[in-house]
Design a protein around this motif. Structure first.
Motif, PDB file in Angstrom:
ATOM      1  N   ARG A 148       0.910  -1.315   0.090  1.00 46.15           N
ATOM      2  CA  ARG A 148       0.025   0.074   0.110  1.00 46.15           C
ATOM      3  C   ARG A 148       0.749   1.240   0.083  1.00 46.15           C
ATOM      4  O   ARG A 148       1.788   1.328   0.802  1.00 46.15           O
ATOM      5  CB  ARG A 148      -0.838  -0.099   1.242  1.00 46.15           C
ATOM      6  CG  ARG A 148      -1.764  -1.058   1.349  1.00 46.15           C
ATOM      7  CD  ARG A 148      -2.675  -1.282   2.516  1.00 46.15           C
ATOM      8  NE  ARG A 148      -3.425  -0.113   2.703  1.00 46.15           N
ATOM      9  CZ  ARG A 148      -4.067   0.111   3.787  1.00 46.15           C
ATOM     10  NH1 ARG A 148      -3.888  -0.900   4.904  1.00 46.15           N
ATOM     11  NH2 ARG A 148      -4.626   1.204   4.232  1.00 46.15           N
ATOM     12  N   ALA A 149       0.491   2.235  -0.992  1.00 41.32           N
ATOM     13  CA  ALA A 149       1.067   3.524  -0.781  1.00 41.32           C
ATOM     14  C   ALA A 149       0.906   4.203   0.395  1.00 41.32           C
ATOM     15  O   ALA A 149       2.053   5.075   0.702  1.00 41.32           O
ATOM     16  CB  ALA A 149       0.947   4.366  -2.223  1.00 41.32           C
ATOM     17  N   ALA A 170       5.063   1.363  14.701  1.00 39.15           N
ATOM     18  CA  ALA A 170       3.810   1.696  13.746  1.00 39.15           C
ATOM     19  C   ALA A 170       4.322   1.272  12.427  1.00 39.15           C
ATOM     20  O   ALA A 170       3.737   1.403  11.278  1.00 39.15           O
ATOM     21  CB  ALA A 170       3.130   3.018  13.698  1.00 39.15           C
ATOM     22  N   GLY A 171       5.592   1.327  12.127  1.00 36.39           N
ATOM     23  CA  GLY A 171       6.269   1.206  10.770  1.00 36.39           C
ATOM     24  C   GLY A 171       7.028   2.489  10.098  1.00 36.39           C
ATOM     25  O   GLY A 171       7.464   2.277   8.993  1.00 36.39           O
ATOM     26  N   ALA A 172       7.366   3.416  11.051  1.00 39.18           N
ATOM     27  CA  ALA A 172       7.939   4.732  10.493  1.00 39.18           C
ATOM     28  C   ALA A 172       9.533   4.493  10.540  1.00 39.18           C
ATOM     29  O   ALA A 172       9.964   3.595  11.465  1.00 39.18           O
ATOM     30  CB  ALA A 172       7.591   5.813  11.402  1.00 39.18           C
ATOM     31  N   SER A 173      10.073   5.044   9.753  1.00 40.41           N
ATOM     32  CA  SER A 173      11.692   4.892   9.633  1.00 40.41           C
ATOM     33  C   SER A 173      12.195   5.669  10.874  1.00 40.41           C
ATOM     34  O   SER A 173      11.655   6.260  11.555  1.00 40.41           O
ATOM     35  CB  SER A 173      12.288   5.572   8.416  1.00 40.41           C
ATOM     36  OG  SER A 173      11.846   6.907   8.441  1.00 40.41           O
ATOM     37  N   ALA A 174      13.402   4.915  11.294  1.00 43.04           N
ATOM     38  CA  ALA A 174      14.167   5.742  12.356  1.00 43.04           C
ATOM     39  C   ALA A 174      14.362   7.014  12.499  1.00 43.04           C
ATOM     40  O   ALA A 174      14.294   7.813  13.380  1.00 43.04           O
ATOM     41  CB  ALA A 174      15.417   4.715  12.806  1.00 43.04           C
ATOM     42  N   ALA A 205       5.350   5.793   1.525  1.00 48.00           N
ATOM     43  CA  ALA A 205       6.060   4.609   0.947  1.00 48.00           C
ATOM     44  C   ALA A 205       6.901   4.306   1.932  1.00 48.00           C
ATOM     45  O   ALA A 205       7.658   4.773   2.632  1.00 48.00           O
ATOM     46  CB  ALA A 205       6.434   5.459  -0.603  1.00 48.00           C
ATOM     47  N   HIS A 206       7.170   3.017   1.430  1.00 53.76           N
ATOM     48  CA  HIS A 206       8.446   2.382   2.373  1.00 53.76           C
ATOM     49  C   HIS A 206       9.864   2.653   1.924  1.00 53.76           C
ATOM     50  O   HIS A 206      10.115   2.644   0.819  1.00 53.76           O
ATOM     51  CB  HIS A 206       8.117   0.905   2.244  1.00 53.76           C
ATOM     52  CG  HIS A 206       9.059  -0.049   3.267  1.00 53.76           C
ATOM     53  ND1 HIS A 206       9.970  -0.266   3.321  1.00 53.76           N
ATOM     54  CD2 HIS A 206       8.340  -0.566   4.447  1.00 53.76           C
ATOM     55  CE1 HIS A 206      10.380  -0.946   4.408  1.00 53.76           C
ATOM     56  NE2 HIS A 206       9.275  -1.140   5.215  1.00 53.76           N
ATOM     57  N   GLY A 207      10.703   3.107   2.716  1.00 57.05           N
ATOM     58  CA  GLY A 207      11.926   3.371   2.486  1.00 57.05           C
ATOM     59  C   GLY A 207      12.908   2.370   2.741  1.00 57.05           C
ATOM     60  O   GLY A 207      12.760   1.230   2.584  1.00 57.05           O
ATOM     61  N   THR A 212       7.964   6.468   5.443  1.00 57.68           N
ATOM     62  CA  THR A 212       8.196   7.866   5.707  1.00 57.68           C
ATOM     63  C   THR A 212       7.014   8.301   6.530  1.00 57.68           C
ATOM     64  O   THR A 212       5.867   7.949   6.306  1.00 57.68           O
ATOM     65  CB  THR A 212       8.329   8.794   4.403  1.00 57.68           C
ATOM     66  OG1 THR A 212       7.130   8.372   3.743  1.00 57.68           O
ATOM     67  CG2 THR A 212       9.472   8.331   3.896  1.00 57.68           C
ATOM     68  N   VAL A 213       7.221   9.273   7.437  1.00 60.51           N
ATOM     69  CA  VAL A 213       6.011   9.858   8.163  1.00 60.51           C
ATOM     70  C   VAL A 213       5.520  11.090   7.452  1.00 60.51           C
ATOM     71  O   VAL A 213       5.877  11.992   7.051  1.00 60.51           O
ATOM     72  CB  VAL A 213       6.470  10.562   9.588  1.00 60.51           C
ATOM     73  CG1 VAL A 213       5.306  11.031  10.182  1.00 60.51           C
ATOM     74  CG2 VAL A 213       7.095   9.392  10.422  1.00 60.51           C
TER      75      VAL A 213
END
Length: 525
Positions: A148-149, A170-174, A205-207, A212-213
């Motif tokens: 999912r985008a 929640a899935g956000a990058s560090a 999108a997933h990095g 990304t938040v």
């Protein structure tokens, strides 16, 4: 006499209890004793024929009273008959297994499987309904599944948790989690964000190590909203101050059969209602409240333009009867105690005797014959007759050094008034203070009862000087409220201001959502 060989037949209706054969020389006779108590003499040649069992059956006593003649053969026969009947009843008890009704139409195995494939099975049964088909050559495995985008979710910050760790879970990058924490900490210290704060999170999108938040919204403070959004490849924080209305909430109504239920039905919060009942209980007996009395609660109440509501402590506790105030209690001072408006005057008594209860003296100070112990001894106080449950007041400011059972005094309270004087109050039904409390003159410390060595409801009142009992009627107290004129004026002004609040005024819409700073949104980069 019957002729030799004569026969006498005794039928079932003639019951023989005892038969005795008497022989006297050549003469012989038979004595028969009937159940009626009569004796019948028959010659020895008479023949007795026992009745058949069919004739005896109607005469057997089946309905034996097991409470009589316990242990006799007749009692044991009745007990055995009862046990046999119980066993027979249990033997004919029908089984309790489920009875299944016959279907309207018999289904074979194929039809049953077809119906099962079309039903919706519950998850508790496995939820494996529907037709299951194996993959054919038309099913081709994909190299990777599309993601999912944008992912939106709601998370709650737990007490002691970290905002950065929550975002990473929640899935956000560090990197974005650290940057978001840094921007929010510049506006509100992260340690001051209360547990239970709700966060609206939107991830893009997933990095490399996470998504990304894109957006983060939260309300870290009652009067502040924070919005974190992505602009031009970076995160920007916007803060919005919320208008807050702090009008106290006033709730009034009739006590009715139950004051608690009536106040709850009127919208009083449980915590404020508990404080209201405790405040009233410390100044009067709750048993005195009548259904026609009106209750009056005023509590701290805060509302923000964002819809958040926060109910505070009780500020005022009132009770009216026939339109006149029965109690007006205001929270005052650093201790948060409630004081009666009628008692906050500059000086209630001057060089005059103050009795702790509204009653009359029934026994004075000195030697007397004790009505319970049966001998004379020193009565180290006075007895004041008063109805059960009447409030007992402190005669002067002091500290509670004892509040509990005290031998013949029953429930007993002792106050140390500083210097050389102390007072004692005995035979209470219940307490309104606890050891270590500081009380003011006129404050309720308990209620009249009849505990300990007492013949009826009354108050035993003692006064001690340097630890020695003295006659309370010879001591005069000057009762002061403990406040100066300035504090008393502030007390009355506070009370008047609260009484001007209209019931339900705090429920009106909060006017405007303008920020207290007056600048609305203020972005931080």
């Amino acid at each position: 006499m019957l002729a030799p060989g004569a026969c006498v037949v005794l039928w079932s209706r003639i019951e023989v209890e005892q038969a005795v054969v008497w022989r006297e020389g050549a003469a012989a006779s038979m004595h028969l004793r009937m159940l009626t108590g009569e004796w019948v003499i028959l010659p020895e040649t008479a023949t007795i024929t026992r009745p058949k069992w069919r004739d005896k059956l109607p005469q057997i006593d089946f309905a034996q009273d097991l409470s009589e003649d316990i242990g006799t053969p007749r009692w044991w026969r009745g007990l055995a008959l009862m046990a046999a009947l119980i066993a027979a009843a249990l033997g004919f008890l029908p089984h309790l297994s489920r009875l299944e009704a016959a279907p309207a139409m018999r289904l074979d195995v194929t039809a049953q499987e077809e119906m099962r494939s079309q039903m919706i099975a519950p998850l508790a049964a496995g939820g494996d309904s529907g037709r299951h088909m194996s993959a054919t050559r038309l099913a081709v495995a994909t190299a990777s599944a599309p993601e999912r985008a944008r992912v939106e979710m709601v998370a709650t910050l737990a007490a002691g948790d970290s905002l950065g760790r929550l975002l990473q879970r929640a899935g956000a990058s560090a990197g974005d989690a650290a940057r978001a924490s840094e921007l929010i900490a510049a506006r509100v210290p992260l340690a001051e964000i209360p547990g239970g704060t709700r966060l609206d999170i939107a991830l893009g999108a997933h990095g490399g190590d996470g998504r990304t938040v894109e957006r983060l919204a939260l309300r870290p403070r009652f009067d502040l909203d924070l919005l974190l959004s992505r602009r031009g490849g970076g995160l920007v924080l916007e803060s919005r101050a919320l208008a807050v209305d702090e009008t106290p909430l006033r709730i009034r109504g009739l006590a009715g059969p139950s004051l608690y239920r009536a106040a709850r039905a009127a919208g009083a919060p449980i915590r404020a209602l508990q404080q209201y009942l405790q405040a009233l209980d410390a100044h009067m007996s709750l048993d005195e409240i009548q259904p026609t009395d009106s209750f009056d609660l005023i509590l701290g109440y805060r509302r923000s333009a964002g819809g958040t509501v926060e109910a505070g402590d009780l500020l005022y506790a009132g009770l009216e009867r026939d339109g006149a105030p029965r109690a007006q209690l205001l929270r005052w001072g650093s201790g948060g105690q409630f004081y009666d408006a009628a008692g906050m005057n500059e000086q209630r008594a001057s060089t005059a005797l103050m009795l702790p209860v509204a009653g009359h003296v029934t026994s004075g100070f000195g030697m007397r014959f004790h009505p319970i112990l049966g001998y004379s001894r020193l009565h180290a106080g006075i007895d004041l007759g008063a109805p059960w449950g009447s409030p007992i007041f402190a005669v002067a400011d002091g500290d509670v050094t004892w509040a509990g059972p005290h031998g013949g005094h029953g429930n007993y309270v002792r106050l140390q008034h500083g210097g050389t004087f102390a007072t004692g109050y005995g035979h209470m039904s219940r307490f309104a203070v606890s050891p270590g409390m500081h009380v003011r003159a006129g404050q309720v410390i308990g209620y009249v009862g009849s505990t300990g060595l007492s013949t009826g409801p009354h108050l035993h009142y003692e006064v001690y000087q340097n630890g020695r009992p003295v006659d309370p009627m010879s001591v005069h107290f000057t009762m002061r409220s403990g406040v100066d004129k300035g504090e008393m004026a502030a007390f009355k002004a506070r009370l008047a201001k609260l009484l001007l609040v209209r019931p339900g005024a705090a429920l009106a819409p909060v006017g405007g959502a303008a920020a207290r700073s007056g600048k609305g949104l203020a972005p931080l980069r």
